[in-house]
Design an enzyme around this catalytic site. Sequence first.
Site, PDB file in Angstrom:
ATOM      1  N   PHE A 362     -11.390   0.288   3.984  1.00 34.25           N
ATOM      2  CA  PHE A 362     -10.200   1.067   3.671  1.00 34.25           C
ATOM      3  C   PHE A 362     -10.154   1.549   2.234  1.00 34.25           C
ATOM      4  O   PHE A 362      -9.127   1.979   1.753  1.00 34.25           O
ATOM      5  CB  PHE A 362      -8.938   0.279   4.000  1.00 34.25           C
ATOM      6  CG  PHE A 362      -9.140  -1.200   3.856  1.00 34.25           C
ATOM      7  CD1 PHE A 362      -9.208  -1.776   2.605  1.00 34.25           C
ATOM      8  CD2 PHE A 362      -9.300  -1.992   4.979  1.00 34.25           C
ATOM      9  CE1 PHE A 362      -9.412  -3.125   2.479  1.00 34.25           C
ATOM     10  CE2 PHE A 362      -9.511  -3.352   4.852  1.00 34.25           C
ATOM     11  CZ  PHE A 362      -9.573  -3.925   3.605  1.00 34.25           C
ATOM     12  N   ASP A 476      -1.031 -11.625   5.062  1.00 35.36           N
ATOM     13  CA  ASP A 476      -2.494 -11.570   5.111  1.00 35.36           C
ATOM     14  C   ASP A 476      -3.114 -12.525   4.089  1.00 35.36           C
ATOM     15  O   ASP A 476      -3.989 -12.152   3.317  1.00 35.36           O
ATOM     16  CB  ASP A 476      -2.966 -10.131   4.879  1.00 35.36           C
ATOM     17  CG  ASP A 476      -4.340  -9.884   5.501  1.00 35.36           C
ATOM     18  OD1 ASP A 476      -4.790 -10.732   6.315  1.00 35.36           O
ATOM     19  OD2 ASP A 476      -4.960  -8.868   5.180  1.00 35.36           O
TER      20      ASP A 476
END
Length: 666
Positions: A362, A476
């Site tokens: 990403f 996360d």
Amino acid sequence: MMVVTFKLLHFLSGLFVSLKLLALAQEENQFIYHGFTGANLLLNDIAKIHPNGLLELTNTSKHQIGRAFFPFPFQFNTSLFNNSRSLSFSTQFVFAMVPELPTFGGHGIAFTVSPSVNFTGALAGRYLGILNSTTDGLSSNHLLAVEIDANRNPDFKDINDNHIGIDLNKLLSIDSAPVTYFSDEEKENKSLNLKSGKLMHLWIDYDEVERLLNVTVGPITRTKPTLPLLSTSLDLSSLMLDSMYVGFSSSTGAVASSHYILGWSFNRSGQAQSLDVSKLPSLPPQRKSRRKPSLRIALPAIAAIILVLAISGAVYIIRRKKYEELREDWEQEYGPQRFSYKDLYKATRGFSDRELLGRGGFGMVYRGVLPSSNKQVAVKKVSHDSRHGIKEFVSEIVSMGRLRHRNLVQLLGYCRRKGELLLVYDYMPNGSLDKLLFRNDTPILNWVMRYQILRGVASALLYLHEEWQQVVLHRDVKASNVLLDADLNGRLGDFGLARFQEHGSTPHTTNVVGTIGYLAPEITRTGKSTTCSDVFSFGTFMLEVACGRRPVESERPPEEVVLVDWVFECWKRGAILDTVDPRLEGDYVEEEMELVLKLCLLCTHRTPSARPSMRQAVQYLDGNATLPDLPLQGTGIGLVPVSNEASREHVSSYSFSDSESILSGR
Ligand SMILES: *[C@@H]1O[C@H](CO)[C@@H](O)[C@H](O)[C@H]1NC(C)=O
Ligand SMILES: *[C@@H]1O[C@H](CO)[C@@H](O)[C@H](O)[C@H]1NC(C)=O
Ligand SMILES: *[C@@H]1O[C@H](CO)[C@@H](O)[C@H](O)[C@H]1NC(C)=O
Ligand SMILES: *[C@@H]1O[C@H](CO)[C@@H](O)[C@H](O)[C@H]1NC(C)=O
Ligand SMILES: *[C@@H]1O[C@H](CO)[C@@H](O)[C@H](O)[C@H]1NC(C)=O
Ligand SMILES: *[C@@H]1O[C@H](CO)[C@@H](O)[C@H](O)[C@H]1NC(C)=O
Ligand SMILES: *[C@@H]1O[C@H](CO)[C@@H](O)[C@H](O)[C@H]1NC(C)=O
Ligand SMILES: *[C@@H]1O[C@H](CO)[C@@H](O)[C@H](O)[C@H]1NC(C)=O
């Protein structure tokens, strides 16, 4: 005595000539000049008469005015010697405009009939030295002008930059036409270029009975064309006062032009006499002799200038494109968090490969040094659909930027370009924790360091959950999202999936996000992230640190594939320390290790409510509370099946990891 008498006589005769001229003008209402040598014209500003008789109204000085008027007024409305009044007049003159630059007009010349020669306040340029913005259009001006205009002024609705117009009290012409003449032989209109520098002949005739003002133009080589350029119906009876001056006013603007009159005749009692072209003075000789060589020099010079302009223009456009950003009004309040792309570009030496810290699915992370402060930063470059949800997203980024904790990676700000988002973080010189834990080519983190890191990350999570103005769910937590600063303190980064909630509010259903192996089982069931699910991830993270392996390693023997299950089984057998990272080579504090492993099992309990809060976890790790007994049932399997290869719009993470797959649904 003789000499004195002679001088006196000479003076008297001169006086007599002047008086006679005056009388002529007044009596006969006419004059003719072939050149202006000795002419007693009223000259203003920069107008001057050359020794050869050439009348120079303006030269190539910019923003100048030059005027020349016949010194005596004419009795237009009443005649001194004949009580019947007449407004008719006829005039012709030969002129030339020699502009500084061949294609740019330096404004123009106005043949002017006005009640006075006092033009105080009148402006140069488009006002032609006769009017200004306050006087333009006043009926009290009693001004008639025939403008020869080499510029197009939109204010005055000029038709082009090569026209002749009739002006009454204002510069917006009542009638105008491009400069053309009717050729009798060819029976067609031929155009003339005012900027050519050529001599031209102009005729102006007003007939009071016809009430027509005719303006005719032609090249010097021809007789008066039979058809006028302009033939305008006009009643001058309310405009003309008793006494009116006639003359020329001329101006230059930002571009200048030399304006010349070579000969002029004027008549109130009939057609103005034709000018004898052979008697006219010549234009300055340097015009032709200088124009040719100057053109030879000018053309390459102009080409060079155009080239330089084109190159600098291109450079400017490229630079603009290079540093182009997206900035919208709503971003203004984020001013301090907004970085300029130019600074980031310079900081990272143009996002050079040598500054590349990491590359993930990403985005890329670059190291940089901010030019303003010499501060080391990490710049994450993420592609982003710039329209969709960007406002909310930037507002979250800015909120994250306000989070302050020594165990969080500080987000300093952002920058936005088309399709691209740049996030600026504090630089973490020691990279991400997973690298040090799972790679054999890196130095080993000893237990003291690891315990310190665990306590740091725990206190960061406590801050996010309980100590900030909103509840921040990180969603996360994992080893690859923990970075190490210069002192090897663990700092939680990667807020890409973080969610903000009000304290005490019920969690919203969101998309399932997180990393497989760290996801709490209830998330896949309910789709709700809570602080408890962060605790679950924290438990898994602690296992990574203690056992030195990833939560799921499929190449292991079946009972060891899922780390948390393996640790649980070992604990039931009373051999929990079998799971400890072999790289530590037994060099650790057994009580601490046991505490960590048991806490992991508590944190990964299937039932969210059975898990400790982050506050409790911090207390256990700090030794300020005793860990309760573990229940024999329910410590969890965090593994959830992956349903689809999820979209990887995992934008604001600052992680060097390229390992785990992300389930994300922002
Ligand atoms: C134009 O004329 C004025 C007045 O005579 C003079 O001061 C000026 O230097 C001249 N400019 C040029 C470019 O010849
Ligand atoms: C002067 O007056 C006479 C008649 O009185 C007329 O015919 C003539 O045109 C007039 N002249 C001018 C210049 O107006
Ligand atoms: C010209 O007119 C202004 C007012 O517009 C006046 O102040 C000035 O004295 C006049 N100059 C001359 C020479 O008459
Ligand atoms: C225009 O000129 C008049 C004098 O004729 C003066 O009073 C006025 O201030 C001038 N206006 C501007 C805008 O220069
Ligand atoms: C020539 O120009 C005049 C005035 O601009 C116009 O009235 C006339 O129609 C034109 N004649 C031709 C033949 O184009
Ligand atoms: C003006 O031009 C028109 C049309 O060509 C003509 O009929 C008229 O006599 C002219 N008037 C003068 C005063 O030249
Ligand atoms: C011209 O003269 C007539 C008669 O003397 C007078 O009525 C008229 O007002 C004058 N026109 C102007 C514009 O002064
Ligand atoms: C003025 O017109 C009259 C009559 O047509 C003529 O005799 C005289 O020469 C003209 N004068 C000038 C200077 O044009």
